[in-house]
Write an enzyme that holds these catalytic residues in place. Structure first.
Site, PDB file in Angstrom:
ATOM      1  N   LYS A 171      -9.493 -16.082   6.710  1.00  0.00           N
ATOM      2  CA  LYS A 171     -10.257 -15.928   7.959  1.00  0.00           C
ATOM      3  C   LYS A 171     -11.685 -16.482   7.760  1.00  0.00           C
ATOM      4  CE  LYS A 171      -8.881 -11.414   8.458  1.00  0.00           C
ATOM      5  NZ  LYS A 171      -8.676 -10.145   9.168  1.00  0.00           N
ATOM      6  N   GLU A 219     -21.399  -7.996   8.190  1.00  0.00           N
ATOM      7  CA  GLU A 219     -21.505  -7.876   6.741  1.00  0.00           C
ATOM      8  C   GLU A 219     -22.851  -7.212   6.412  1.00  0.00           C
ATOM      9  OE1 GLU A 219     -22.108 -11.542   4.521  1.00  0.00           O
ATOM     10  OE2 GLU A 219     -21.171 -10.651   2.758  1.00  0.00           O
ATOM     11  N   VAL A 247     -21.596 -17.339   6.585  1.00  0.00           N
ATOM     12  CA  VAL A 247     -20.617 -17.985   7.466  1.00  0.00           C
ATOM     13  C   VAL A 247     -21.291 -19.059   8.332  1.00  0.00           C
ATOM     14  CG1 VAL A 247     -19.011 -17.612   9.375  1.00  0.00           C
ATOM     15  CG2 VAL A 247     -19.192 -15.925   7.551  1.00  0.00           C
ATOM     16  N   GLU A 306     -17.041 -20.836   0.372  1.00  0.00           N
ATOM     17  CA  GLU A 306     -16.937 -19.427  -0.030  1.00  0.00           C
ATOM     18  C   GLU A 306     -17.971 -18.681   0.787  1.00  0.00           C
ATOM     19  OE1 GLU A 306     -14.635 -18.485  -1.863  1.00  0.00           O
ATOM     20  OE2 GLU A 306     -14.122 -20.086  -3.251  1.00  0.00           O
ATOM     21  N   LEU A 312     -15.746 -37.102   6.440  1.00  0.00           N
ATOM     22  CA  LEU A 312     -14.432 -36.540   6.081  1.00  0.00           C
ATOM     23  C   LEU A 312     -14.381 -36.097   4.619  1.00  0.00           C
ATOM     24  CD1 LEU A 312     -12.238 -39.104   8.017  1.00  0.00           C
ATOM     25  CD2 LEU A 312     -12.738 -36.755   8.673  1.00  0.00           C
ATOM     26  N   TRP A 345     -28.331 -17.015  -3.878  1.00  0.00           N
ATOM     27  CA  TRP A 345     -29.217 -16.398  -4.867  1.00  0.00           C
ATOM     28  C   TRP A 345     -28.628 -15.132  -5.472  1.00  0.00           C
ATOM     29  CZ3 TRP A 345     -29.272 -11.766  -2.663  1.00  0.00           C
ATOM     30  CH2 TRP A 345     -29.167 -11.717  -1.273  1.00  0.00           C
ATOM     31  N   LYS A 351     -27.612 -27.741  -5.702  1.00  0.00           N
ATOM     32  CA  LYS A 351     -28.813 -27.165  -5.084  1.00  0.00           C
ATOM     33  C   LYS A 351     -28.790 -25.651  -5.234  1.00  0.00           C
ATOM     34  CE  LYS A 351     -30.487 -25.496  -0.906  1.00  0.00           C
ATOM     35  NZ  LYS A 351     -31.429 -24.683  -1.631  1.00  0.00           N
ATOM     36  N   PRO A 352     -29.732 -25.116  -6.024  1.00  0.00           N
ATOM     37  CA  PRO A 352     -29.816 -23.656  -6.117  1.00  0.00           C
ATOM     38  C   PRO A 352     -30.519 -23.080  -4.892  1.00  0.00           C
ATOM     39  CG  PRO A 352     -31.034 -24.749  -7.925  1.00  0.00           C
ATOM     40  CD  PRO A 352     -30.718 -25.782  -6.891  1.00  0.00           C
ATOM     41  N   GLY A 357     -13.707 -18.005   4.352  1.00  0.00           N
ATOM     42  CA  GLY A 357     -13.819 -19.315   3.724  1.00  0.00           C
ATOM     43  C   GLY A 357     -12.554 -20.135   3.680  1.00  0.00           C
ATOM     44  N   CYS A 373     -20.630 -10.788  -2.555  1.00  0.00           N
ATOM     45  CA  CYS A 373     -19.740 -11.139  -1.435  1.00  0.00           C
ATOM     46  C   CYS A 373     -18.534 -10.212  -1.395  1.00  0.00           C
ATOM     47  CB  CYS A 373     -19.327 -12.594  -1.540  1.00  0.00           C
ATOM     48  SG  CYS A 373     -18.766 -13.015  -3.187  1.00  0.00           S
ATOM     49  N   GLY A 376     -18.959 -15.211   3.634  1.00  0.00           N
ATOM     50  CA  GLY A 376     -19.224 -13.782   3.507  1.00  0.00           C
ATOM     51  C   GLY A 376     -17.963 -12.943   3.371  1.00  0.00           C
TER      52      GLY A 376
END
Ligand code: NAD
Length: 476
Positions: A450, A380, A224, A244, A238, A145, A169-170, A453, A278, A246
């Site tokens: 790391k 974070e 995360v 993407e 698979l 959001w 999906k928002p 992402g 982010c 934190g």
């Protein structure tokens, strides 16, 4: 609004809706269907049917649709930005920037759509080899959001240009702008079923997108922990994944930095979008020799930020987007306060007054002298709170900057070529800025190392994340 499946605006199978509230006032901004697994399955079916025709078009024809949509988005910027501010909370000028940013992204992929993306090699005895790049099929896009329009653009721009169809999906607390943007894409000529938008909870709608074997790739932006769940859900089939997640970006201010510019860098880097970015500046490391002056100037500047409803004139920072996010930030500040971790130089609480009572407001906050093992550095902080520590020099600054599970962005503020060379080499991050922070034009690959992402969005190579190669070796 309703949700978009196969070019039609529909209710959810359950017939239920959820309300979207203005985070500054608590007023209802609109409603959206409370979708579930069955709605996602319908959207996947529609996306599957639309794939053959969309993927068979030339990439240039697909790009034209994005271009026409971008023009319309720019024309309707004022209304779209007002809707974004109403549901998300950001100041209107940031919303205008974000809507323009969405248009920029579509235009960028329109430009790339004219490029050739195959390869030809003459390999002598092995024959003549062509490498075709083909779309993957149905792609899932799950977005948060905080920057809904930009992040929607980062996903659908390359996915659609490459010839895929999409189920998007928002987030629950900011779905309306995404739905309007999808409507504009439809009006610009996107065929039914190519982009479907299913609104509803992450635990049902998001999980079905991640799990359903009909979806060949999932691009997820969010926390995360959620990203890990998406990866687990996507694993049996698979799927390709872009995650993407934190960030906890460090900003290092050296003793030769342009102090006024660095102060502005912090103000924008930390307090833009009420700190809910982010790649916001989430940890500040200042050289000891300039720390007093820097914190003094920064405090004066931060105290001048006007907090309020993003629609009001002169407001520099709006509310947080949602109650849970506010409570988490309050909890982190309280934990630091309880453990005596640093001194709250300014802020540290909600603003007082009637204007703030119904919104999720928190004052822009600076906490100085924060110990390196503080919760404020380890976690974070997704809100307007900046922990500050001093460092004797570059060695310690780089060590502390890299001492994080995250590796999204980082910046160094200096004019020394040696420091720039070392910092850009050693900082563990997907994006490193020098004398700036936060800006991400569409050309720049964006993503983290790391726990921040897997994979990259933005930039020309994002297209490859939505394609697979087919090599053909011909010997005549
Ligand atoms: P979130 O993980 O709670 O939600 C993100 C999206 O995932 C939402 O649409 C949500 O409904 C959905 N979701 C929730 N549970 C799910 C599940 N089990 N399966 C599938 N989908 C599910 O994140 P948020 O609170 O909306 O966003 C804030 C976080 O996003 C912060 O950590 C921030 O750093 C991160 N973020 C990262 C980037 C980036 O590009 N790296 C950009 C913006 C935000």
């Amino acid at each position: 609004m309703k949700m978009l499946i196969n070019g039609e605006w529909r209710d959810s199978v359950s017939g239920k809706v959820f309300l979207v509230h203005n985070p500054a006032t608590g007023d209802v901004v609109g409603e959206a269907p409370l979708g579930g697994e069955d709605d996602v399955r319908s959207a996947i079916e529609a996306a599957g049917e639309a794939f053959a025709d969309w993927s068979a078009r030339s990439s240039r024809d697909r790009g034209k649709v994005l271009f026409f949509a971008a023009e319309e988005v720019r024309r309707r910027n004022t209304d779209l930005a007002a809707l974004l501010t109403a549901e998300q909370g950001k100041p209107i000028r940031e919303a205008v920037d974000e809507i323009n940013g969405f248009a920029n992204i579509l235009e960028y992929y329109h430009a790339l759509s004219a490029g050739e993306r195959g390869e030809f090699m003459n390999l002598g005895g092995y024959g003549r080899v062509t490498v075709e790049r083909r779309p993957l099929g149905i792609c899932g896009a799950i977005i948060p959001w905080n920057m809904p329009a930009i992040i929607m653009g980062w996903k659908i721009g390359p996915a659609l240009t490459a010839g895929n169809t999409v189920v998007l999906k928002p987030a629950r607390t900011a779905p309306l702008t995404c739905m309007k943007l999808a409507e504009i894409l439809g009006d610009a000529g996107l065929p039914p079923g190519v982009l479907n938008v299913v609104t509803g909870p992450g635990e049902t709608v998001g999980r079905e997108i991640a799990r359903n074997p009909g979806v060949r790739k999932v691009s997820f932006t969010g926390e995360v922990g959620t990203g890990r769940q998406v990866a687990l859900d996507a694993a049996p089939a698979l799927k390709r994944l872009t995650l993407e997640l934190g960030g906890s970006d460090p900003m290092i201010v050296c003793d030769d930095a342009d102090i006024p510019a660095a102060v502005e860098g912090v103000v924008r880097g930390r307090f833009y979008n009420c700190g809910q970015v982010c790649t916001a500046v989430k940890r500040l490391y200042v050289y000891e020799s300039i720390a007093d002056e820097f914190v003094r100037r920064l405090t004066a500047r931060v105290e001048a930020i006007v907090v309020g409803n993003g629609m009001d004139r002169g407001v520099g920072m709006g509310p947080l987007n949602n109650r849970a996010g506010l409570e988490r930030v309050v909890g982190q500040v309280d934990a630091a306060r309880d453990r005596d971790e640093g001194e709250i130089v300014t802020g540290g609480q909600a603003p007082r007054g009637e204007a703030y009572e119904r919104g999720h407001f928190f004052l822009p906050t600076l906490i100085a002298g924060v110990p390196h093992d503080s919760v404020l550095f380890a976690e974070e902080v997704f809100g307007p709170v900046l922990p500050i520590a001093t460092v004797p020099g570059l060695d310690e600054a780089l060590e502390l900057a890299n001492n994080s599970r995250y590796g999204l962005g980082a910046s160094v503020w200096t004019h020394s070529a040696d420091v720039i060379a070392r910092a850009t080499e050693e900082l563990e991050a997907g994006i490193v800025w020098v004398n700036q922070h936060l800006r991400i034009p569409p050309e720049v690959p964006f993503g983290g190392t790391k726990a921040s992402g897997i994979g990259r969005e933005n930039g020309s190579r994002a297209l490859e994340e939505y394609m697979e190669e087919k090599a053909v070796l011909i010997r005549l």
